[in-house]
Design a protein around this motif. Structure first.
Motif, PDB file in Angstrom:
ATOM      1  N   GLY A 276       0.804  -1.210   0.000  1.00  0.00           N
ATOM      2  CA  GLY A 276       0.000   0.000   0.000  1.00  0.00           C
ATOM      3  C   GLY A 276       0.837   1.260   0.000  1.00  0.00           C
ATOM      4  N   ARG A 277       2.049   1.180   0.546  1.00  0.00           N
ATOM      5  CA  ARG A 277       2.911   2.349   0.630  1.00  0.00           C
ATOM      6  C   ARG A 277       3.739   2.575  -0.623  1.00  0.00           C
ATOM      7  NH1 ARG A 277       5.713   2.057   6.589  1.00  0.00           N
ATOM      8  NH2 ARG A 277       4.123   3.210   7.730  1.00  0.00           N
ATOM      9  N   ARG A 278       4.124   1.519  -1.279  1.00  0.00           N
ATOM     10  CA  ARG A 278       4.997   1.663  -2.438  1.00  0.00           C
ATOM     11  C   ARG A 278       4.621   0.605  -3.472  1.00  0.00           C
ATOM     12  NH1 ARG A 278       9.430   2.829   0.012  1.00  0.00           N
ATOM     13  NH2 ARG A 278      10.824   2.487  -1.737  1.00  0.00           N
ATOM     14  N   ARG A 279       4.701   0.964  -4.711  1.00  0.00           N
ATOM     15  CA  ARG A 279       4.366   0.042  -5.789  1.00  0.00           C
ATOM     16  C   ARG A 279       5.613  -0.235  -6.592  1.00  0.00           C
ATOM     17  NH1 ARG A 279       0.887  -3.564  -6.095  1.00  0.00           N
ATOM     18  NH2 ARG A 279      -0.508  -2.057  -5.122  1.00  0.00           N
ATOM     19  N   PRO A 280       6.171  -1.445  -6.486  1.00  0.00           N
ATOM     20  CA  PRO A 280       7.389  -1.771  -7.231  1.00  0.00           C
ATOM     21  C   PRO A 280       7.208  -1.607  -8.727  1.00  0.00           C
ATOM     22  CG  PRO A 280       6.889  -3.450  -5.594  1.00  0.00           C
ATOM     23  CD  PRO A 280       5.694  -2.559  -5.676  1.00  0.00           C
ATOM     24  N   ASP A 281       8.305  -1.275  -9.393  1.00  0.00           N
ATOM     25  CA  ASP A 281       8.320  -1.136 -10.845  1.00  0.00           C
ATOM     26  C   ASP A 281       8.066  -2.502 -11.473  1.00  0.00           C
ATOM     27  OD1 ASP A 281       8.777  -0.647 -13.482  1.00  0.00           O
ATOM     28  OD2 ASP A 281      10.605   0.514 -13.174  1.00  0.00           O
ATOM     29  N   GLY A 282       7.020  -2.580 -12.267  1.00  0.00           N
ATOM     30  CA  GLY A 282       6.651  -3.870 -12.852  1.00  0.00           C
ATOM     31  C   GLY A 282       7.687  -4.437 -13.795  1.00  0.00           C
ATOM     32  N   ASP A 283       8.580  -3.582 -14.327  1.00  0.00           N
ATOM     33  CA  ASP A 283       9.589  -4.048 -15.277  1.00  0.00           C
ATOM     34  C   ASP A 283      10.814  -4.637 -14.586  1.00  0.00           C
ATOM     35  OD1 ASP A 283       7.976  -3.178 -17.338  1.00  0.00           O
ATOM     36  OD2 ASP A 283       8.883  -1.176 -17.355  1.00  0.00           O
ATOM     37  N   ALA A 284      10.932  -4.430 -13.279  1.00  0.00           N
ATOM     38  CA  ALA A 284      12.110  -4.895 -12.548  1.00  0.00           C
ATOM     39  C   ALA A 284      11.729  -6.057 -11.631  1.00  0.00           C
ATOM     40  CB  ALA A 284      12.717  -3.751 -11.734  1.00  0.00           C
ATOM     41  N   ALA A 285      12.628  -7.004 -11.498  1.00  0.00           N
ATOM     42  CA  ALA A 285      12.372  -8.173 -10.659  1.00  0.00           C
ATOM     43  C   ALA A 285      12.446  -7.792  -9.186  1.00  0.00           C
ATOM     44  CB  ALA A 285      13.396  -9.256 -10.977  1.00  0.00           C
ATOM     45  N   LEU A 286      11.508  -8.310  -8.412  1.00  0.00           N
ATOM     46  CA  LEU A 286      11.481  -8.088  -6.970  1.00  0.00           C
ATOM     47  C   LEU A 286      11.506  -9.436  -6.273  1.00  0.00           C
ATOM     48  CD1 LEU A 286      11.117  -6.487  -4.351  1.00  0.00           C
ATOM     49  CD2 LEU A 286       8.657  -6.408  -4.837  1.00  0.00           C
ATOM     50  N   LEU A 287      12.415  -9.586  -5.326  1.00  0.00           N
ATOM     51  CA  LEU A 287      12.582 -10.849  -4.599  1.00  0.00           C
ATOM     52  C   LEU A 287      12.176 -10.658  -3.147  1.00  0.00           C
ATOM     53  CD1 LEU A 287      13.658 -13.807  -4.734  1.00  0.00           C
ATOM     54  CD2 LEU A 287      15.876 -12.899  -4.011  1.00  0.00           C
ATOM     55  N   HIS A 288      11.336 -11.555  -2.645  1.00  0.00           N
ATOM     56  CA  HIS A 288      10.906 -11.540  -1.247  1.00  0.00           C
ATOM     57  C   HIS A 288      11.572 -12.714  -0.537  1.00  0.00           C
ATOM     58  CE1 HIS A 288       8.403 -12.753   2.149  1.00  0.00           C
ATOM     59  NE2 HIS A 288       7.913 -11.518   2.187  1.00  0.00           N
ATOM     60  N   HIS A 289      12.275 -12.423   0.560  1.00  0.00           N
ATOM     61  CA  HIS A 289      12.981 -13.485   1.290  1.00  0.00           C
ATOM     62  C   HIS A 289      12.476 -13.560   2.724  1.00  0.00           C
ATOM     63  CE1 HIS A 289      16.333 -16.225   2.198  1.00  0.00           C
ATOM     64  NE2 HIS A 289      16.353 -15.621   3.383  1.00  0.00           N
ATOM     65  N   ALA A 297       4.995 -19.835   4.196  1.00  0.00           N
ATOM     66  CA  ALA A 297       4.784 -20.887   3.193  1.00  0.00           C
ATOM     67  C   ALA A 297       3.307 -21.151   2.927  1.00  0.00           C
ATOM     68  CB  ALA A 297       5.456 -22.182   3.650  1.00  0.00           C
ATOM     69  N   SER A 298       2.428 -20.480   3.683  1.00  0.00           N
ATOM     70  CA  SER A 298       0.993 -20.734   3.558  1.00  0.00           C
ATOM     71  C   SER A 298       0.469 -20.358   2.173  1.00  0.00           C
ATOM     72  CB  SER A 298       0.231 -19.950   4.631  1.00  0.00           C
ATOM     73  OG  SER A 298       0.348 -18.560   4.394  1.00  0.00           O
ATOM     74  N   GLY A 299      -0.656 -20.944   1.822  1.00  0.00           N
ATOM     75  CA  GLY A 299      -1.236 -20.680   0.514  1.00  0.00           C
ATOM     76  C   GLY A 299      -1.633 -19.224   0.317  1.00  0.00           C
ATOM     77  N   ALA A 300      -2.191 -18.601   1.369  1.00  0.00           N
ATOM     78  CA  ALA A 300      -2.651 -17.213   1.247  1.00  0.00           C
ATOM     79  C   ALA A 300      -1.475 -16.264   0.986  1.00  0.00           C
ATOM     80  CB  ALA A 300      -3.381 -16.790   2.525  1.00  0.00           C
ATOM     81  N   TYR A 301      -0.364 -16.491   1.670  1.00  0.00           N
ATOM     82  CA  TYR A 301       0.791 -15.608   1.496  1.00  0.00           C
ATOM     83  C   TYR A 301       1.422 -15.816   0.125  1.00  0.00           C
ATOM     84  CZ  TYR A 301       4.612 -12.645   3.095  1.00  0.00           C
ATOM     85  OH  TYR A 301       5.500 -11.598   3.241  1.00  0.00           O
ATOM     86  N   GLN A 302       1.582 -17.056  -0.271  1.00  0.00           N
ATOM     87  CA  GLN A 302       2.182 -17.333  -1.573  1.00  0.00           C
ATOM     88  C   GLN A 302       1.308 -16.832  -2.717  1.00  0.00           C
ATOM     89  OE1 GLN A 302       5.302 -18.601  -2.209  1.00  0.00           O
ATOM     90  NE2 GLN A 302       5.544 -18.288   0.004  1.00  0.00           N
ATOM     91  N   GLU A 303      -0.016 -16.883  -2.542  1.00  0.00           N
ATOM     92  CA  GLU A 303      -0.920 -16.377  -3.556  1.00  0.00           C
ATOM     93  C   GLU A 303      -0.774 -14.860  -3.710  1.00  0.00           C
ATOM     94  OE1 GLU A 303      -3.669 -16.197  -6.550  1.00  0.00           O
ATOM     95  OE2 GLU A 303      -2.709 -17.973  -5.664  1.00  0.00           O
ATOM     96  N   LEU A 304      -0.606 -14.150  -2.589  1.00  0.00           N
ATOM     97  CA  LEU A 304      -0.412 -12.703  -2.647  1.00  0.00           C
ATOM     98  C   LEU A 304       0.892 -12.354  -3.369  1.00  0.00           C
ATOM     99  CD1 LEU A 304      -1.270  -9.847  -1.913  1.00  0.00           C
ATOM    100  CD2 LEU A 304      -0.234 -10.176   0.347  1.00  0.00           C
ATOM    101  N   LEU A 305       1.944 -13.122  -3.117  1.00  0.00           N
ATOM    102  CA  LEU A 305       3.210 -12.890  -3.824  1.00  0.00           C
ATOM    103  C   LEU A 305       3.038 -13.093  -5.331  1.00  0.00           C
ATOM    104  CD1 LEU A 305       5.809 -14.645  -1.465  1.00  0.00           C
ATOM    105  CD2 LEU A 305       5.383 -12.196  -1.701  1.00  0.00           C
ATOM    106  N   ARG A 306       2.311 -14.128  -5.713  1.00  0.00           N
ATOM    107  CA  ARG A 306       2.098 -14.388  -7.138  1.00  0.00           C
ATOM    108  C   ARG A 306       1.260 -13.281  -7.780  1.00  0.00           C
ATOM    109  NH1 ARG A 306       1.911 -19.836  -5.282  1.00  0.00           N
ATOM    110  NH2 ARG A 306      -0.339 -19.695  -4.931  1.00  0.00           N
ATOM    111  N   GLU A 307       0.238 -12.806  -7.071  1.00  0.00           N
ATOM    112  CA  GLU A 307      -0.603 -11.738  -7.612  1.00  0.00           C
ATOM    113  C   GLU A 307       0.209 -10.477  -7.888  1.00  0.00           C
ATOM    114  OE1 GLU A 307      -3.694 -11.076  -4.825  1.00  0.00           O
ATOM    115  OE2 GLU A 307      -4.781 -12.938  -5.286  1.00  0.00           O
ATOM    116  N   GLU A 308       1.201 -10.206  -7.032  1.00  0.00           N
ATOM    117  CA  GLU A 308       2.011  -8.999  -7.183  1.00  0.00           C
ATOM    118  C   GLU A 308       3.270  -9.239  -8.011  1.00  0.00           C
ATOM    119  OE1 GLU A 308       1.053  -6.101  -6.256  1.00  0.00           O
ATOM    120  OE2 GLU A 308      -0.746  -6.766  -5.183  1.00  0.00           O
ATOM    121  N   ASN A 309       3.390 -10.449  -8.577  1.00  0.00           N
ATOM    122  CA  ASN A 309       4.549 -10.792  -9.412  1.00  0.00           C
ATOM    123  C   ASN A 309       5.864 -10.653  -8.640  1.00  0.00           C
ATOM    124  OD1 ASN A 309       5.705 -11.715 -11.817  1.00  0.00           O
ATOM    125  ND2 ASN A 309       6.093  -9.622 -12.550  1.00  0.00           N
ATOM    126  N   ILE A 310       5.870 -11.163  -7.402  1.00  0.00           N
ATOM    127  CA  ILE A 310       7.045 -11.108  -6.545  1.00  0.00           C
ATOM    128  C   ILE A 310       7.611 -12.520  -6.401  1.00  0.00           C
ATOM    129  CG2 ILE A 310       7.915 -10.525  -4.258  1.00  0.00           C
ATOM    130  CD1 ILE A 310       5.595  -8.554  -3.978  1.00  0.00           C
TER     131      ILE A 310
END
Length: 396
Positions: A276-289, A297-310
C-alpha cells in the motif's frame, strides 16, 4: 527505484498514530511531522477514532472532564520523564551534580534540584563563580549535549560512533576518541544486544522455496529485495507477535503488523501495508525473502506474492544467517526499546513498537551502513539524484 504513488495506510497504522497524540503527549503537528503524514490526515484519523471510542452517550461535561484528565496525565508523564534525567547522580561527586543543575536550571528550580541532589545552594553558586578552563568549559558543553542525547529514550542506545555523528550534526568539532572518553568517564553506555532465540516452525506440509537470495543483501536500488520475519514480545497479558518487511537497499521497515496470534493473517497484513505504501516497478524483478515458517509458506501468502509478481526465496533450515538483515533489525528493536520497558498490556507494546519503527528507526536513527543518516534521509537523497532522469510522484 520504483515510482512513488499516493500512500494508503492501514487501520492499524492510523490507530497507533493517533495514540501518539492522545496517549503519549505529542502535539498533532509534531506527531504528523515525525510520521511523515499530513497534519490534516492525522487530525481526521483522530476525530474519527475518538468519536468511535467515546460514542454518542457521553455528555459534554464528561467530554470536558476526559480532556482535562488526558492533559493532566500528559503533564505528569512529562514531569516523570524529566526527573528521570537525574537518575544516578546522587552517587557521583558534587561537581557532576553541579553540572547537572547548571544544565537544567531553565527546566526546574535550582532550589528543588539542590534538595533532590543533596547539595547546598550556596555551594552551587560558589562553584559557578569559580569558573573553568577553556578545555573544561568545552568538555562541559559537549557533555551537556551528550547527556541530552543519551537521556532520550531513542538515542539512549547510541555508543561513541553514533554519539560522535550526532554531535557533528549539531555542529560540534570533536574527535570520536574524546567522545568515547567522556562517555566512559560519565557512565554513558550503549545498550547491549539481546541473545538470539529461534522461533521458526518449519515442520509443516507446505512447499518451501529455494534460497535464491543466498545472503546477497546489498542491492543497487530500492524495491529489489524485501526481507521478512516474525518476532515476539512478552507482556503481562501474554505474547504479542510482530511481523515486519524491510527493504534491504534502504534498510527501511515499510511493512509491519502486530497480533496476539501468530497466524498467516499477521504476515499477510504486513506485506499488504508495504504494497500500500509503495508500488514496485513492474519491469524490474522483486525478490521476497523469509524463513521457511508455516506463515510464509501458507497458501494465502504465496498467492499474494504471485498476484504482485514477486519472486519468493526462503532461508535454509535452521540457518538464521540467511535472513541476517531482518534478524539484525529485531535485535536493535529489542536492545534499544523492548528490553528497556516493562509492558503490562499488549496496547502498550503496540504504542512502543509503532513509535520506534515509524518515528525513530525510519526517520531519525542514524544507520552506519547508510553513511550515518536515517533510512528516510537516504531515500530522499536517492530520489533527488534521480530527479533529472525520473519523474517523481510524491504522496498527497
Amino acid at each position: 527505484m520504483s515510482k512513488r504513488k499516493r500512500r494508503s495506510y492501514t487501520e492499524e497504522f492510523k490507530a497507533e498514530a493517533v495514540k501518539l497524540v492522545t496517549e503519549q503527549g505529542y502535539s498533532l503537528a509534531a506527531a504528523a511531522q515525525n510520521l511523515g503524514v499530513s497534519a490534516n490526515s492525522l487530525w481526521a484519523w483522530k476525530r474519527k477514532i475518538t468519536a468511535t471510542e467515546e460514542g454518542e452517550s457521553m455528555t459534554e461535561d464528561e467530554r470536558l472532564e476526559l480532556g482535562s484528565l488526558r492533559e493532566e496525565v500528559r503533564r505528569l508523564r512529562m514531569e516523570r520523564d524529566n526527573l528521570k534525567k537525574s537518575d544516578g547522580l546522587l552517587c557521583e561527586r558534587k561537581e557532576l551534580r553541579f553540572e547537572f543543575i547548571e544544565a537544567h536550571c531553565e527546566a526546574w528550580p535550582i532550589t528543588l534540584m539542590c534538595e533532590v541532589l543533596a547539595v547546598f545552594r550556596n555551594g552551587f553558586y560558589a562553584w559557578c563563580k569559580r569558573g573553568a578552563s577553556s578545555r573544561r568549559q568545552r568538555h562541559r558543553e559537549l557533555l551537556s549535549e551528550m547527556k541530552a542525547i543519551h537521556a532520550d529514550k531513542d538515542t539512549k542506545c547510541y555508543g561513541s560512533p553514533r554519539m560522535h555523528r550526532e554531535l557533528v550534526a549539531l555542529r560540534h568539532s570533536v574527535s570520536e576518541n574524546t567522545v568515547a572518553k567522556l562517555m566512559s568517564d560519565h557512565s554513558l553506555r550503549a545498550a547491549l544486544a539481546p541473545k538470539f532465540k529461534a522461533t521458526t516452525d518449519s515442520y509443516h506440509p507446505h512447499p518451501v522455496a529455494e534460497n535464491t537470495l543466498n545472503r546477497a543483501f546489498e542491492q543497487e536500488s530500492a524495491d529489489r529485495v524485501w526481507v521478512a520475519d516474525i518476532t515476539y514480545i512478552r507482556t503481562g497479558e501474554g505474547w504479542l507477535y510482530l511481523a515486519c518487511v524491510l527493504d534491504t537497499y534502504l534498510r527501511k521497515v515499510v511493512g509491519w503488523s502486530m497480533s496476539a496470534r501468530i497466524t498467516q493473517e499477521l504476515v499477510v497484513d504486513a506485506l499488504r501495508m508495504e504494497l500500500g505504501r509503495r508500488r514496485p516497478d513492474g519491469d524490474a524483478a522483486l525478490l521476497h525473502h523469509s524463513d521457511r515458517g508455516s506463515q510464509y509458506a501458507s497458501g494465502a501468502y504465496q498467492e499474494l506474492l504471485r498476484e504482485e509478481n514477486i519472486s519468493c526465496s526462503m532461508s535454509r533450515k535452521g540457518n538464521c544467517w540467511d535472513n541476517a538483515m531482518m534478524e539484525s533489525f529485531f535485535a536493535k528493536l529489542k536492545k534499544q526499546r523492548v528490553r528497556r520497558e516493562a509492558y503490562a498490556t499488549r496496547p502498550q507494546v503496540r504504542a512502543s513498537v509503532f513509535d520506534y519503527i515509524e518515528r525513530f528507526y525510519n526517520r531519525l536513527r542514524r544507520h552506519s551502513a547508510l553513511g550515518y543518516v536515517s533510512p528516510e534521509q537516504f531515500e530522499a537523497a536517492a530520489w533527488r539524484s534521480l530527479e533529472p532522469h525520473h519523474q517523481r510522484h510524491g504522496p498527497e
